[in-house]
Design a protein around this motif. Structure first.
Motif, PDB file in Angstrom:
ATOM      1  N   LYS A   1      -0.075   4.396  -4.636  1.00  0.00           N
ATOM      2  CA  LYS A   1      -1.534   4.446  -4.813  1.00  0.00           C
ATOM      3  C   LYS A   1      -1.941   4.132  -6.252  1.00  0.00           C
ATOM      4  O   LYS A   1      -3.095   3.853  -6.535  1.00  0.00           O
ATOM      5  N   ASP A   2      -0.945   4.155  -7.157  1.00  0.00           N
ATOM      6  CA  ASP A   2      -1.298   4.026  -8.568  1.00  0.00           C
ATOM      7  C   ASP A   2      -1.398   2.581  -9.054  1.00  0.00           C
ATOM      8  O   ASP A   2      -1.920   2.325 -10.131  1.00  0.00           O
TER       9      ASP A   2
ATOM     10  N   LYS B   1      -2.690  -1.346  -8.278  1.00  0.00           N
ATOM     11  CA  LYS B   1      -3.632  -2.074  -7.415  1.00  0.00           C
ATOM     12  C   LYS B   1      -3.760  -3.514  -7.921  1.00  0.00           C
ATOM     13  O   LYS B   1      -3.200  -3.865  -8.956  1.00  0.00           O
TER      14      LYS B   1
ATOM     15  N   GLY C   1       0.809  -1.215   0.000  1.00  0.00           N
ATOM     16  CA  GLY C   1       0.000   0.000   0.000  1.00  0.00           C
ATOM     17  C   GLY C   1       0.840   1.262   0.000  1.00  0.00           C
ATOM     18  O   GLY C   1       0.367   2.351   0.343  1.00  0.00           O
TER      19      GLY C   1
END
Ligand code: NFS
Length: 644
Positions: free
Chosen positions: A117-118, A120, A114
């Motif tokens: 943020k880009d 996932k 984590g």
């Protein structure tokens, strides 16, 4: 200067070579005319591994060592020198693929923690599918009840295990157990199970250093081990984690060739290999905000295109069209309509900067390990912590550059439609059984003879051969003889450009059996499986075919063959070797740097089959090349008792 008609069979390439010559801009095709390869290097017997050399050994006549038996100053023979050179090619190729895989794994670790943020998890199903191979549990037991384990927890455990594959101190690579058991047994018996990815590459460099390994068979043992660390290690992990983060490809429609560029759009070309940045560029270029910004600047929109394997990555997952193969990279700029070309690593011509200088094109390097010295090149170092920001900045730069185009924009009209986006999973969907999740339909059609066999046709273009001619002639000959083709890399781009990646092409080019299967199932006879690291998908598809039953117990039992008809990269040699060591008869086109050492060559072309069930071969003529593969397929069919 190059004769455009001799340089390529592809009209937009011919047109752009002519255009470059009018503008006095040199391209790879012209350099291929003025630069001749070194005759001794070409035979693989130039040793420059120490400062007593380079020792250039005498060429054998007609494949036989003549009276001139001079050796290197240390006494190195042609076999030793040739094997060292070959092993070093594998090391470089495996390093390139695996370093790409490592960067993907490291980014995946950040995503799992984590801390970015880009990135996932876009495909949780794929994560759950691969976790057990790393020994990561996907369920937990609480109070006697089995529950699904938290996804982020699985991701973190997988990420840590994956990153560790590059340098773990003991054991062997986790993914090797995905191979058919008899193949694993052969690797164990031969002592070629890779321990970790980096170690096998380092060990090649050590063993090929002056005065170390002097037995060509032993050198090739290490070459094999490093190549397996690529195919069943670095590349396969790279492909899987890319699928987890960016989505597993599924069939989609797109276009291909230089004609995908649009005069009234901002044209951005991404070129290179790692999709970490290009995924972000795609997202940025598709954002309403930046499309509106492009319109404010007078363009109708943003047109993305790709070159080389980055093209394949974003084609497979987003339908972004490839603008061209490896040999068309300079030509994309020569259109005058390329507002920015963004490059990362591998297969990038240094001459791009010189070509870009003649136009308004912004050439942007993004990777800390791949910079260019020319002063017109902009370096924007990409960082996964602010990936999207970097991408937005780059796309804005391209939009701002739209107004700076010169008067003469010439975009060739040629483009084609293609279906791409295949993978192990989608082949299962299309060619599996109705009630069975395996490759039943494919196997059944191979057994009943509608499909004669399977060919993997992969790899580069090479300016020493006519651009795309070998790829296309070979593939057409294979499908005409009912051999289904799985393709990746620049070969896949070529197949797309020449219209072979459509279901409709089956009726035109295939033999009756393959045509019938393609028409019934609605697939092209040539399936695009992605980039060159995605050759790991071909290994796994072959494994699925073995598992589905009826065609033997190992990959080497299958009526299948591999090919890289226009290869040029060291990566292709690593791929070739891991296919051979996985049991595949693998034919390269153009030329192999082995003629100076007939005994070593014989080892690769004949002896290796006794060890792994696969072997090397070389055939520059694409029709003969196809028929060597078909003869092998027929031999395997006969051994399986399914020849008719
Ligand atoms: Ni593969 Fe892809 Fe193309 Fe060859 Fe280069 S892009 S990784 S090396 S030239 S197929």
């Amino acid at each position: 200067l190059a004769d455009p008609m001799e340089a390529s069979i592809e009209p937009s390439t011919q047109e752009m070579i002519r255009r470059a010559q009018q503008l006095n801009i040199e391209t790879v095709f012209d350099r291929a005319v003025t630069m001749k390869p070194c005759a001794i290097g070409l035979q693989g017997i130039c040793c420059k591994n120490c400062a007593m050399g380079p020792c250039r050994l005498p060429l054998p006549k007609d494949g036989i060592q003549g009276e001139d038996t001079r050796k290197g100053l240390c006494g190195a023979t042609a076999n030793t020198i040739c094997a060292r050179n070959f092993a070093r090619m594998i090391a470089a190729g495996a390093a390139a693929h695996s370093d790409h895989g490592r960067n993907v794994a490291l980014t995946f670790l950040e995503a799992a923690k984590g801390t970015t943020k880009d990135y996932k998890i876009k495909d949780p199903a794929k994560l759950i599918q691969i976790a057990p191979y790393f020994g990561v549990a996907t369920t937990v037991e609480e109070d006697g009840v089995v529950k699904d384990r938290d996804l982020q927890e699985i991701a973190l455990a997988v990420a840590k295990k994956a990153v560790n594959e590059w340098g773990k101190p003991s054991g062997t690579l986790d993914y090797l157990k995905r191979a058919p058991q008899p193949l694993q047994d052969k690797w164990i018996e031969e002592g070629v199970m890779p321990r970790n990815v980096d170690r096998e590459i380092v060990e090649i460099m050590h063993r090929t250093h002056m005065g170390v390994d002097q037995d060509y068979k032993n050198l090739m043992k290490q070459g094999t081990r490093a190549s397996l660390a690529d195919g069943w290690g670095g590349s396969m992990i790279g492909t899987d984690l890319q699928d987890v983060m960016f989505g597993t490809p599924s069939p989609l429609q797109a276009e291909a060739n230089l004609g995908v560029m649009k005069e009234d759009h901002v044209n951005i070309i991404v070129h290179g290999h790692e999709p970490l940045l290009s995924e972000m560029i795609v997202a940025a270029a598709q954002s309403q905000e930046l499309i509106s910004y492009a319109k404010e600047k007078g363009a109708k929109g943003i047109q993305l295109g790709g070159i080389c394997c980055t093209a394949n990555e974003i084609l497979q997952r987003h339908g972004v069209p490839p603008a061209g193969t490896f040999l068309q990279q300079e030509l994309a700029i020569i259109t005058g309509a390329c507002d920015a070309m963004i490059v990362d690593v591998q297969c990038i011509f240094q001459n791009l900067a010189n070509v870009a200088k003649c136009f308004h094109t912004k050439l942007i390097t993004t990777h800390p390990i791949a910079k260019m010295e020319q002063d017109n090149v902009i370096h924007i170092e990409f960082d996964e912590h602010h990936a999207m920001e970097d991408a937005v900045r780059i796309v804005k730069m391209a939009i701002d550059n739209y107004a700076n185009r010169g008067a003469e924009v010439i975009i060739p009209r040629h483009k084609t439609t293609q279906i791409a986006g295949f993978g192990v999973e989608s082949i299962k969907y299309h060619l599996g059984g109705a009630f069975r999740g395996d490759y039943y339909t494919l196997n059944d059609n191979i057994i009943n003879g509608r499909i004669r066999g399977i060919a993997g046709v992969v790899g580069c273009n090479n300016a020493r051969t006519k651009h795309n001619e070998e790829h296309i002639t070979l593939i057409k000959e294979l499908i005409k003889n009912d051999v289904i083709v799985l393709t990746t890399g620049c070969s896949a781009i070529a197949a797309g450009i020449h219209g072979l990646l459509t279901p409709e092409s089956a009726a035109v080019h295939c033999g009756p059996g393959l045509a019938e299967v393609c028409e019934t199932v609605g697939i092209p006879p040539v399936l695009h499986l992605g980039s060159c690291v995605d050759n790991s998908r071909i290994l796994l598809a072959a494994t699925e075919v073995v598992k589905a039953g009826g065609l033997g117990n190992d990959i080497c039992d299958l009526p299948a063959a591999g090919s890289a008809p226009e290869w040029m990269s060291e990566k292709a040699i690593s791929i070739g070797q891991y296919f051979v060591a996985s049991g595949v008869y693998t034919v390269f086109g153009y030329h192999m740097p082995l003629d100076g050492a007939p005994e070593f060559k014989n080892y690769l072309y004949k002896e290796m089959e006794k060890i792994f069930g696969g072997k090397w071969d070389c055939e520059p003529d694409p029709i003969k090349h196809a028929h060597k593969m078909i003869a092998h397929i027929d031999k395997k069919r006969a051994e399986l008792g399914i020849d008719k």
